[in-house]
Motif scaffolding. Structure first.
Motif, short mmCIF file in Angstrom:
data_model
loop_
_atom_site.label_atom_id
_atom_site.label_comp_id
_atom_site.label_asym_id
_atom_site.label_seq_id
_atom_site.Cartn_x
_atom_site.Cartn_y
_atom_site.Cartn_z
N PHE A 1 0.93 -1.21 -0.02
CA PHE A 1 0.47 -0.42 0.16
C PHE A 1 1.24 1.56 -0.13
N VAL B 1 -7.20 0.28 2.43
CA VAL B 1 -7.39 -1.28 2.71
C VAL B 1 -7.94 -1.99 3.27
N TYR C 1 -10.82 -3.41 -0.78
CA TYR C 1 -9.86 -1.44 -1.09
C TYR C 1 -10.52 -0.56 -1.15
N ARG D 1 -2.57 -1.96 -8.47
CA ARG D 1 -2.52 -2.11 -6.64
C ARG D 1 -3.57 -3.62 -6.85
N LEU E 1 -2.19 -6.06 -3.65
CA LEU E 1 -2.75 -5.94 -2.19
C LEU E 1 -3.03 -7.40 -2.20
#
Length: 375
Positions: free
Chosen positions: A18, A32, A349, A363, A367
């Protein structure tokens, strides 16, 4: 960039991933969260809620999560199916008689929930105000003929999904979908999730920012060979910055949420419908809602897709990491919420910087990979 919040040391890789987004210029503001076996193990946030960087992102900052709203609507429908109020196999016209017009009498709730109803757009022009007002939009849907033979293909119902499912819910329950979610899901779970945001909450709402290629899917879908392949009216990336959009109920795409709210909702479903001692829905109802209804090509994107009753399944974002029974929904520009019953994990998220497809937006995958690396 300072990342705030809580992270179990086992999940330090999620914090690292992150934080890296901000270092790389991929993120502006967001959060998140991960719930594992009913316990929050990650709840992080950082960045700014506005484009000018004058408002720090806070734990209770809300942001439009676009189609991640669809998964929460799917849960609402599943709850009414479990109560015997709705039947996935039943024709929509059983609950909404006007819907039977122009050859739609056999379209089932299952077809609506899996984007196979032939109603991915309107046959008549409609401005955004008509959609936000609800009644003009659902009346137009009820009056029109299908754009293609229902059940013959899948064409993503980007915005119409929410009004179709929401009107069925309203007809049988009496409450709007936003009210149902507030009273039956968000309230009992303590989940900060809203469809229809009151004016006093505007101070918590993040400003959406259109990043690289954020609108490329609209252009791509517009070029589809199928008529009205992109919802009419066409969604605007910056619509969530308007009070009218936030105030309205657009259950296909205007849920306002925190990451923790999505993680709590999906964490509840990942552990069979009970969370912190409170039962919202049964395991069997969740499994039935997550059962596959369609596998094949989504003709709006010309890409492989798999849908359950309102949930995306077998999503490539977490393919190979999550268990086969995982389900959830992504949102335009970056957001995602999903449940992995095999791992007992709920994930959320959210972001206000909308990016394009995964070739420019790594992204979500980064994650999720970090979560599974820790399990």
């Amino acid at each position: 960039m300072t990342i705030e919040g809580f992270c179990d040391p086992l999940f330090a890789g999620v914090r690292d991933a992150f934080a890296l987004f901000f270092d790389q210029g991929l993120e502006h503001g967001g959060g998140v969260s991960v719930v594992a076996d009913g316990k929050t193990v990650v709840d992080l946030w950082g960045g700014h809620a506005d484009a000018a960087r004058t408002r720090p992102w806070r734990r209770d900052t809300l942001v439009n999560v676009w189609s991640s709203t669809k998964g929460v609507v799917a849960l609402a429908i599943a709850m009414l199916v479990e109560r015997g109020k709705l039947d996935y196999a039943a024709p929509v016209a059983r609950y909404w008689p006007e819907f039977a017009a122009c050859g739609k009498e056999r379209i089932t709730l299952d077809q609506v929930m899996s984007h196979q109803a032939g109603l991915n757009g309107l046959a008549v022009p409609m401005d955004e105000a008509g959609m936000l007002a609800w009644t003009p939009y659902i009346n137009a849907l009820a009056a029109m003929a299908p754009l293609w033979e229902p059940g013959s293909r899948c064409v993503y119902h980007a915005l119409s999904y929410g009004h179709l499912a929401g009107e069925v819910l309203r007809r049988i329950d009496g409450r709007s979908v936003g009210c149902f979610i507030a009273e039956e899901i968000a309230g009992p779970l303590g989940a900060d999730f809203h469809v229809g945001l009151s004016a006093p909450e505007d101070a918590r709402a993040a400003e959406m920012i259109e990043g690289p290629k954020a609108s490329e899917w609209v252009d791509f879908v517009r070029a589809s060979p199928f008529p009205h392949a992109c919802d009419n009216p066409t969604p605007r990336a910056l619509a969530p910055n308007d009070r009218a959009w936030r105030a309205a109920e657009v259950p296909g795409g205007n849920g306002q949420s925190t990451a923790h709210a999505l993680a709590r909702i999906y964490g509840m479903m990942a552990t069979g419908g009970t969370f912190e001692g409170r039962r919202l829905v049964g395991r069997a109802a969740i499994e039935e809602a997550a059962r596959p209804r369609f596998r094949g090509m989504d003709d709006s994107f010309a890409l492989p897709a798999a849908f359950a009753a309102g949930f995306q399944i077998e999503d490539p974002v977490y393919a190979g990491r999550a268990s086969a029974q995982s389900f959830g929904h992504t949102g335009w520009g970056g957001a995602i919420g999903f449940a992995d019953p095999g791992a007992g994990v709920g994930f959320g998220y959210v972001t206000n910087r909308m990016l394009g497809f995964d070739d420019v937006d790594p992204r979500r995958k980064a994650l999720i990979d970090a979560v599974y690396d820790a399990l």
